[in-house]
Design a protein around this motif. Structure first.
Motif, short mmCIF file in Angstrom:
data_model
loop_
_atom_site.label_atom_id
_atom_site.label_comp_id
_atom_site.label_asym_id
_atom_site.label_seq_id
_atom_site.Cartn_x
_atom_site.Cartn_y
_atom_site.Cartn_z
N UNK A 1 9.30 15.54 3.02
CA UNK A 1 8.24 14.64 2.58
C UNK A 1 8.79 13.59 1.64
N UNK A 2 8.23 12.41 1.73
CA UNK A 2 8.62 11.33 0.84
C UNK A 2 7.49 10.33 0.70
N UNK A 3 7.65 9.44 -0.27
CA UNK A 3 6.64 8.41 -0.49
C UNK A 3 7.28 7.05 -0.44
N UNK A 4 6.53 6.08 0.05
CA UNK A 4 7.04 4.73 0.18
C UNK A 4 5.91 3.73 0.07
N UNK A 5 6.13 2.56 0.67
CA UNK A 5 5.11 1.51 0.62
C UNK A 5 5.18 0.67 1.87
N UNK A 6 4.09 -0.01 2.18
CA UNK A 6 4.04 -0.90 3.34
C UNK A 6 4.79 -2.17 2.99
N UNK A 7 5.77 -2.54 3.84
CA UNK A 7 6.52 -3.77 3.64
C UNK A 7 5.85 -4.95 4.34
N UNK A 8 5.58 -4.78 5.62
CA UNK A 8 4.99 -5.88 6.39
C UNK A 8 3.89 -5.36 7.31
N UNK A 9 2.92 -6.25 7.55
CA UNK A 9 1.83 -5.98 8.47
C UNK A 9 1.79 -7.17 9.43
N UNK A 10 1.93 -6.90 10.72
CA UNK A 10 1.91 -7.98 11.71
C UNK A 10 0.58 -8.70 11.67
N UNK A 11 0.64 -10.01 11.84
CA UNK A 11 -0.59 -10.82 11.83
C UNK A 11 -1.26 -10.86 13.20
N UNK A 12 -0.51 -10.48 14.23
CA UNK A 12 -1.09 -10.46 15.57
C UNK A 12 -0.54 -9.25 16.33
N UNK A 13 -1.28 -8.85 17.33
CA UNK A 13 -0.88 -7.70 18.14
C UNK A 13 0.18 -8.10 19.15
N UNK B 1 0.85 -1.18 0.00
CA UNK B 1 0.00 0.00 0.00
C UNK B 1 0.89 1.24 0.00
N UNK B 2 0.61 2.24 -0.85
CA UNK B 2 1.43 3.45 -0.84
C UNK B 2 1.24 4.26 0.44
N UNK B 3 2.31 4.87 0.91
CA UNK B 3 2.28 5.71 2.11
C UNK B 3 3.02 7.01 1.84
N UNK B 4 2.68 8.03 2.62
CA UNK B 4 3.41 9.30 2.59
C UNK B 4 4.08 9.48 3.94
N UNK B 5 5.33 9.87 3.92
CA UNK B 5 6.09 10.08 5.15
C UNK B 5 6.38 11.57 5.26
N UNK B 6 6.18 12.11 6.46
CA UNK B 6 6.49 13.50 6.75
C UNK B 6 7.38 13.55 7.97
N UNK B 7 8.49 14.27 7.87
CA UNK B 7 9.40 14.47 9.00
C UNK B 7 9.57 15.97 9.19
N UNK B 8 9.36 16.43 10.42
CA UNK B 8 9.56 17.85 10.71
C UNK B 8 10.94 18.01 11.33
N UNK B 9 11.88 18.48 10.52
CA UNK B 9 13.24 18.74 10.99
C UNK B 9 13.42 20.26 10.92
N UNK B 10 14.53 20.74 10.38
CA UNK B 10 14.70 22.18 10.18
C UNK B 10 13.62 22.70 9.23
#
Length: 171
Positions: free
Chosen positions: A40-52, A27-36
Motif C-alpha cells: 500500500x502507498x499514497x500519492x496524488x493525481x498528476x494529470x487529468x485528461x481534458x478529453x476522452x 487529489x490524494x490517492x491510495x495505491x494497492x498492489x497485490x504481489x507476494x
C-alpha cells in the motif's frame, strides 16, 4: 536496456465519463498492489485528461506515488482509490437490513425480546451500506436476518452463530 527510476512511481489508467468528475489534480490517492503480500502507498493525481480517447472512450489519469522504500516495481499491476467524500460519526447499516414499505424506509431493532420497527431517513448509499440520518441510535441491535417476516412488537429469539473456526460469534 531500460532505465527506470523507482524513487517515484507513476501509474496511468482510464476512467469513464461517469467517474471523470471525481478526479482533480493534486487529489490524494491510495495505491494497492497485490504481489507476494499486499503493498500500500499514497500519492496524488498528476494529470487529468481534458478529453476522452476516441478509441476507448475513457479519460486518461496519471498519478504519482512516492516510493522511497522501493517496494513498488515498474510493471506491477495496481489499484488506485480516491476519496470523494468523508463522513465522520455516522451510522451505516447493510442495505439489505433496510425495508421499503409504502415509499418509506424501515428497519427492525431488537429490544427486550421483541422486534421494534423504526422509520428511517437515509443519507448516502455506498458499497452496500446506507447512511442513517435518523431512526437509529448507536448501540441499537439491528435485525438483519428474517426482518422481512418480523412484526412490530413480535417476539424474537436470538440464536447463537458459530463461525467456520467453531467459535461462537458475539452478537
Amino acid at each position: 536496456a531500460t532505465v527506470a527510476s523507482v524513487g517515484k512511481i507513476r501509474m496511468k489508467f482510464g476512467v469513464s465519463s461517469y467517474d471523470i468528475g471525481y478526479f482533480k489534480e493534486n487529489l490524494p490517492v491510495r495505491i494497492t498492489v497485490e504481489a507476494d503480500s499486499v503493498l500500500r502507498g499514497e500519492g496524488r493525481v498528476l494529470t487529468v485528461a481534458r478529453s476522452a480517447d476516441p478509441a476507448t472512450r475513457v479519460f486518461q489519469i496519471e498519478v504519482e506515488l512516492d516510493n522511497d522504500t522501493h517496494i513498488f516495481k515498474p510493471g506491477m499491476f495496481g489499484r488506485c482509490e480516491i476519496i470523494v467524500g468523508q463522513y465522520d460519526n455516522v451510522i451505516a447499516v447493510p442495505r439489505i437490513a433496510v425495508l421499503k414499505r409504502d415509499n418509506k424506509d424501515y428497519a427492525f431493532v431488537y429490544s427486550g425480546g421483541k422486534a421494534l420497527i423504526r422509520e428511517l431517513v437515509l443519507g448516502v448509499d455506498f458499497n452496500g451500506y446506507s447512511e442513517i440520518k435518523s431512526g437509529l441510535q448507536p448501540g441499537d441491535t439491528l435485525i438483519t436476518v428474517g426482518q422481512d417476516y418480523a412484526e412490530n412488537g413480535g417476539k424474537v429469539k436470538l440464536v447463537k452463530f458459530v463461525g467456520m473456526d467453531g467459535k461462537e460469534i458475539e452478537l
